[in-house]
Design a protein around this motif. Structure first.
Motif, PDB file in Angstrom:
ATOM      1  N   CYS A   1       0.826  -1.221   0.000  1.00  0.00           N
ATOM      2  CA  CYS A   1       0.000   0.000   0.000  1.00  0.00           C
ATOM      3  C   CYS A   1       0.858   1.268   0.000  1.00  0.00           C
ATOM      4  N   CYS A   2       1.732   1.384  -0.981  1.00  0.00           N
ATOM      5  CA  CYS A   2       2.640   2.532  -1.046  1.00  0.00           C
ATOM      6  C   CYS A   2       2.618   3.188  -2.421  1.00  0.00           C
ATOM      7  N   PHE A   3       3.116   4.409  -2.453  1.00  0.00           N
ATOM      8  CA  PHE A   3       3.364   5.154  -3.686  1.00  0.00           C
ATOM      9  C   PHE A   3       4.822   4.879  -4.049  1.00  0.00           C
ATOM     10  N   LEU A   4       5.082   4.520  -5.302  1.00  0.00           N
ATOM     11  CA  LEU A   4       6.448   4.155  -5.698  1.00  0.00           C
ATOM     12  C   LEU A   4       6.959   5.058  -6.816  1.00  0.00           C
ATOM     13  N   VAL A   5       8.250   5.350  -6.754  1.00  0.00           N
ATOM     14  CA  VAL A   5       8.897   6.103  -7.831  1.00  0.00           C
ATOM     15  C   VAL A   5      10.049   5.243  -8.334  1.00  0.00           C
ATOM     16  N   THR A   6      10.132   5.046  -9.649  1.00  0.00           N
ATOM     17  CA  THR A   6      11.247   4.284 -10.187  1.00  0.00           C
ATOM     18  C   THR A   6      11.766   4.981 -11.442  1.00  0.00           C
ATOM     19  N   SER A   7      12.841   4.440 -12.003  1.00  0.00           N
ATOM     20  CA  SER A   7      13.402   5.013 -13.220  1.00  0.00           C
ATOM     21  C   SER A   7      13.820   3.887 -14.130  1.00  0.00           C
ATOM     22  N   GLN A   8      13.605   4.074 -15.417  1.00  0.00           N
ATOM     23  CA  GLN A   8      14.004   3.026 -16.361  1.00  0.00           C
ATOM     24  C   GLN A   8      15.512   2.940 -16.479  1.00  0.00           C
ATOM     25  N   SER A   9      16.217   3.958 -16.031  1.00  0.00           N
ATOM     26  CA  SER A   9      17.683   3.918 -16.087  1.00  0.00           C
ATOM     27  C   SER A   9      18.269   3.238 -14.855  1.00  0.00           C
ATOM     28  N   GLY A  10      17.457   2.570 -14.063  1.00  0.00           N
ATOM     29  CA  GLY A  10      17.961   1.917 -12.855  1.00  0.00           C
ATOM     30  C   GLY A  10      18.068   2.900 -11.711  1.00  0.00           C
ATOM     31  N   ALA A  11      18.673   2.439 -10.625  1.00  0.00           N
ATOM     32  CA  ALA A  11      18.733   3.246  -9.398  1.00  0.00           C
ATOM     33  C   ALA A  11      19.331   4.626  -9.652  1.00  0.00           C
ATOM     34  N   ILE A  12      20.363   4.682 -10.476  1.00  0.00           N
ATOM     35  CA  ILE A  12      21.061   5.946 -10.670  1.00  0.00           C
ATOM     36  C   ILE A  12      20.138   6.994 -11.312  1.00  0.00           C
ATOM     37  N   GLY A  13      19.148   6.520 -12.041  1.00  0.00           N
ATOM     38  CA  GLY A  13      18.174   7.420 -12.661  1.00  0.00           C
ATOM     39  C   GLY A  13      17.301   8.135 -11.647  1.00  0.00           C
ATOM     40  N   LEU A  14      17.321   7.668 -10.406  1.00  0.00           N
ATOM     41  CA  LEU A  14      16.514   8.303  -9.360  1.00  0.00           C
ATOM     42  C   LEU A  14      17.210   9.524  -8.775  1.00  0.00           C
ATOM     43  N   SER A  15      18.457   9.736  -9.174  1.00  0.00           N
ATOM     44  CA  SER A  15      19.168  10.911  -8.699  1.00  0.00           C
ATOM     45  C   SER A  15      18.680  12.144  -9.459  1.00  0.00           C
ATOM     46  N   GLU A  16      18.542  13.235  -8.734  1.00  0.00           N
ATOM     47  CA  GLU A  16      18.124  14.489  -9.375  1.00  0.00           C
ATOM     48  C   GLU A  16      19.150  14.958 -10.392  1.00  0.00           C
ATOM     49  N   GLU A  17      20.373  14.464 -10.243  1.00  0.00           N
ATOM     50  CA  GLU A  17      21.425  14.921 -11.140  1.00  0.00           C
ATOM     51  C   GLU A  17      21.308  14.313 -12.534  1.00  0.00           C
ATOM     52  N   LYS A  18      20.515  13.252 -12.637  1.00  0.00           N
ATOM     53  CA  LYS A  18      20.310  12.631 -13.945  1.00  0.00           C
ATOM     54  C   LYS A  18      18.997  13.155 -14.506  1.00  0.00           C
ATOM     55  N   GLU A  19      18.994  13.358 -15.807  1.00  0.00           N
ATOM     56  CA  GLU A  19      17.779  13.883 -16.422  1.00  0.00           C
ATOM     57  C   GLU A  19      16.934  12.730 -16.947  1.00  0.00           C
ATOM     58  N   SER A  20      16.767  11.700 -16.136  1.00  0.00           N
ATOM     59  CA  SER A  20      16.015  10.561 -16.632  1.00  0.00           C
ATOM     60  C   SER A  20      14.544  10.702 -16.269  1.00  0.00           C
ATOM     61  N   GLU A  21      13.731  10.052 -17.045  1.00  0.00           N
ATOM     62  CA  GLU A  21      12.299  10.141 -16.795  1.00  0.00           C
ATOM     63  C   GLU A  21      11.913   9.210 -15.658  1.00  0.00           C
ATOM     64  N   LEU A  22      11.174   9.743 -14.725  1.00  0.00           N
ATOM     65  CA  LEU A  22      10.729   8.927 -13.593  1.00  0.00           C
ATOM     66  C   LEU A  22       9.359   8.345 -13.908  1.00  0.00           C
ATOM     67  N   HIS A  23       9.075   7.227 -13.291  1.00  0.00           N
ATOM     68  CA  HIS A  23       7.769   6.605 -13.467  1.00  0.00           C
ATOM     69  C   HIS A  23       7.227   6.312 -12.075  1.00  0.00           C
ATOM     70  N   VAL A  24       5.953   6.559 -11.874  1.00  0.00           N
ATOM     71  CA  VAL A  24       5.392   6.322 -10.545  1.00  0.00           C
ATOM     72  C   VAL A  24       4.229   5.346 -10.618  1.00  0.00           C
ATOM     73  N   GLY A  25       3.980   4.680  -9.524  1.00  0.00           N
ATOM     74  CA  GLY A  25       2.891   3.716  -9.454  1.00  0.00           C
ATOM     75  C   GLY A  25       2.437   3.523  -8.018  1.00  0.00           C
ATOM     76  N   ILE A  26       1.446   2.665  -7.879  1.00  0.00           N
ATOM     77  CA  ILE A  26       0.887   2.350  -6.562  1.00  0.00           C
ATOM     78  C   ILE A  26       0.943   0.841  -6.391  1.00  0.00           C
ATOM     79  N   CYS A  27       1.425   0.384  -5.247  1.00  0.00           N
ATOM     80  CA  CYS A  27       1.394  -1.071  -5.041  1.00  0.00           C
ATOM     81  C   CYS A  27       0.236  -1.448  -4.139  1.00  0.00           C
ATOM     82  N   ASN A  28      -0.274  -2.638  -4.384  1.00  0.00           N
ATOM     83  CA  ASN A  28      -1.330  -3.136  -3.521  1.00  0.00           C
ATOM     84  C   ASN A  28      -0.688  -3.783  -2.283  1.00  0.00           C
ATOM     85  N   SER A  29      -1.472  -4.431  -1.480  1.00  0.00           N
ATOM     86  CA  SER A  29      -0.947  -4.942  -0.213  1.00  0.00           C
ATOM     87  C   SER A  29       0.049  -6.082  -0.414  1.00  0.00           C
TER      88      SER A  29
END
Ligand SMILES: [Zn+2]
Length: 223
Positions: A57-85
């Motif tokens: 039951c969480c809000f998730l943020v991920t990046s197709q470029s892997g973990a490093i894509g989650l850094s603000e320093e990378k201009e990668s596109e983020l993707h968000v979703g919701i997980c169920n229980s």
């Protein structure tokens, strides 16, 4: 790059970061054996990027470029979703709503429900609401393109669901600006700082900053 926790401690006038796995009793800066007073015990910094499929039951943020894509320093596109229980992740893409059991292993996890409230009854309702919400006509592939200019469509889907849950509980919906600044950005900032130090530790074995580091005062880690 295998992510892991970091250890932070102060020694010889430096704030030192090492991998939590290989935290020997030797300071990598001065080479001396390290003994800590209780007040300066090393602090374990939990990796802020974790497996979204193990969240509930969480809000998730991920990046197709892997973990490093989650850094603000990378201009990668983020993707968000919701997980169920059960860690099944629902997200809106150009193919419509996707429901995934894999692909979100490296995510920033934003819990929205206090653990004490995440009881079986709540989880059942969350899962049922999510199924219904994901099946709405709103989330068709063609609309994904249409709405893109108004900001990320996956974000609209995820926040739309959060707001539906809020309203079903008699609470006011939360605006995109407010949700972003209060819940999302602080965690992306934490992940950015973590990734920057972690990469340095991977390359050089440790990372150190001057003693007057602002890490203690301004950064909060994890949930
Ligand atoms: Zn030292």
């Amino acid at each position: 790059m295998e992510l892991g926790d970091l250890l932070r401690f102060t020694h010889c006038g430096n704030t030192v970061f090492t991998s939590a796995d290989e935290a020997g009793l030797r300071c990598p800066v001065c080479g001396q054996a390290v003994r800590f007073a209780l007040s300066e015990a090393p602090v374990r910094i939990q990796c802020p990027i974790r497996d979204g499929h193990r969240a509930s039951c969480c809000f998730l943020v991920t990046s197709q470029s892997g973990a490093i894509g989650l850094s603000e320093e990378k201009e990668s596109e983020l993707h968000v979703g919701i997980c169920n229980s059960e860690g099944l992740v629902f997200s809106y893409t150009e193919l419509g709503v996707q429901c995934q059991q894999q692909g979100w292993e490296q995510s920033i996890i934003i819990p929205l429900v206090a653990p004490s409230n995440c009881i079986p009854d709540f989880k059942r309702r969350w899962d049922a609401q999510l199924e219904v919400f994901a099946a709405l006509d709103t989330w068709t592939p063609d609309r994904f393109q249409e709405e893109r200019e108004f900001g990320s469509c996956c974000y609209g889907f995820a926040l739309g669901f959060i707001n539906q849950v809020m309203m079903s509980q008699g609470k006011q919906p939360i605006s995109r600006e407010c949700f972003t600044s209060e819940y999302v950005l602080p965690r992306i900032e934490s992940a950015t700082r973590y990734l920057s130090v972690f990469q340095h530790v991977c390359r050089h074995g440790y990372h150190c900053t001057g003693q007057r580091s602002d890490w203690n005062s301004h950064v909060s880690w994890g949930p």
